[in-house]
Scaffold this motif. Structure first.
Motif, PDB file in Angstrom:
ATOM      1  N   ASN A   1      36.423  46.701  43.610  1.00 22.68           N
ATOM      2  CA  ASN A   1      35.624  45.656  43.854  1.00 22.68           C
ATOM      3  C   ASN A   1      36.354  44.347  43.737  1.00 22.68           C
ATOM      4  OD1 ASN A   1      36.128  44.777  41.090  1.00 22.68           O
ATOM      5  ND2 ASN A   1      34.487  46.049  40.287  1.00 22.68           N
ATOM      6  N   GLU A   2      35.989  43.279  44.289  1.00 21.59           N
ATOM      7  CA  GLU A   2      36.450  41.872  44.429  1.00 21.59           C
ATOM      8  C   GLU A   2      37.294  41.597  43.103  1.00 21.59           C
ATOM      9  OE1 GLU A   2      37.491  40.348  47.287  1.00 21.59           O
ATOM     10  OE2 GLU A   2      36.515  41.974  48.390  1.00 21.59           O
TER      11      GLU A   2
ATOM     12  N   GLU B   1      38.815  43.214  41.060  1.00 26.04           N
ATOM     13  CA  GLU B   1      39.924  43.978  40.545  1.00 26.04           C
ATOM     14  C   GLU B   1      41.190  44.105  41.823  1.00 26.04           C
ATOM     15  OE1 GLU B   1      39.018  47.437  37.607  1.00 26.04           O
ATOM     16  OE2 GLU B   1      37.871  47.780  39.677  1.00 26.04           O
ATOM     17  N   LYS B   2      40.732  43.413  42.744  1.00 30.50           N
ATOM     18  CA  LYS B   2      41.546  43.407  44.088  1.00 30.50           C
ATOM     19  C   LYS B   2      42.795  42.734  43.690  1.00 30.50           C
ATOM     20  CE  LYS B   2      39.209  44.295  48.052  1.00 30.50           C
ATOM     21  NZ  LYS B   2      39.521  45.649  48.643  1.00 30.50           N
ATOM     22  N   GLN B   3      42.921  41.515  43.090  1.00 29.78           N
ATOM     23  CA  GLN B   3      44.305  40.984  42.622  1.00 29.78           C
ATOM     24  C   GLN B   3      45.238  42.173  41.945  1.00 29.78           C
ATOM     25  OE1 GLN B   3      44.219  37.286  40.874  1.00 29.78           O
ATOM     26  NE2 GLN B   3      46.291  36.674  41.514  1.00 29.78           N
ATOM     27  N   LEU B   4      44.717  42.687  40.792  1.00 28.30           N
ATOM     28  CA  LEU B   4      45.377  43.606  40.199  1.00 28.30           C
ATOM     29  C   LEU B   4      45.817  44.741  40.926  1.00 28.30           C
ATOM     30  CD1 LEU B   4      46.607  44.185  37.399  1.00 28.30           C
ATOM     31  CD2 LEU B   4      44.451  45.666  36.775  1.00 28.30           C
ATOM     32  N   PHE B   5      45.217  45.312  41.844  1.00 29.61           N
ATOM     33  CA  PHE B   5      45.292  46.478  42.578  1.00 29.61           C
ATOM     34  C   PHE B   5      46.439  46.084  43.842  1.00 29.61           C
ATOM     35  CE2 PHE B   5      42.607  48.770  40.334  1.00 29.61           C
ATOM     36  CZ  PHE B   5      42.507  50.065  40.871  1.00 29.61           C
ATOM     37  N   LEU B   6      46.417  44.759  44.338  1.00 26.17           N
ATOM     38  CA  LEU B   6      47.486  44.239  45.093  1.00 26.17           C
ATOM     39  C   LEU B   6      48.680  44.119  44.638  1.00 26.17           C
ATOM     40  CD1 LEU B   6      47.787  42.953  47.761  1.00 26.17           C
ATOM     41  CD2 LEU B   6      47.234  40.560  46.721  1.00 26.17           C
TER      42      LEU B   6
END
Length: 120
Positions: free
Chosen positions: A80-81, A83-88
Motif C-alpha cells: 500500500n502507499e 509502505e511504498k517508501q520503505l519498500f523503495l
C-alpha cells in the motif's frame, strides 16, 4: 492455492539460493587456496584457474541478485502507499547490489592479477 502456499514455495526456493551461496563461498575458499599455491609455487595455471572460479562465482551471484531485485520489485508493486517508501529503499538496495556485482565482474574480467577473492 492461497497466498501462503505461494509464500512457502518462495521461501523454499530461497532456501535453495542460500545453499548456492554456501557453495559459492566454498568455491571462493578453494580459489583463495589456489592463489596461495600460486604465490608459493609461481604456477600460473593455479592463478588462471582461481580467476576462472572467481568469475564464475560473480556471474552466479549476479543472477541471484537479479532474482532478489525482481522479488523486491514485485513486493514494492503490491504494498500500500503507506509502505511504498520503505519498500523503495529495499528496492534501491537491491539495485545497488546489482551495480556492485557488475563492477566486480568488470574488475575481475579486466584485472586477473589481483590476489584474493572478490567479495560477493
Amino acid at each position: 492455492m492461497n497466498i501462503f502456499d505461494n509464500e512457502l514455495e518462495r521461501l523454499d526456493f530461497e532456501d535453495f539460493i542460500w545453499v548456492i551461496f554456501i557453495i559459492l563461498s566454498l568455491l571462493n575458499i578453494f580459489g583463495d587456496n589456489l592463489l596461495k599455491e600460486f604465490i608459493k609455487n609461481k604456477d600460473k595455471t593455479d592463478e588462471v584457474y582461481a580467476n576462472k572460479i572467481f568469475f564464475f562465482v560473480l556471474i552466479i551471484s549476479l543472477f541471484i541478485y537479479i532474482y532478489f531485485f525482481i522479488r523486491n520489485l514485485n513486493a514494492y508493486n503490491k504494498v500500500n502507499e503507506e509502505e511504498k517508501q520503505l519498500f523503495l529503499i529495499k528496492l534501491i538496495g537491491s539495485s545497488l547490489l546489482i551495480a556492485g556485482i557488475c563492477c566486480l565482474i568488470y574488475f575481475q574480467y579486466k584485472n586477473t592479477d589481483f590476489i584474493g577473492a572478490p567479495v560477493i
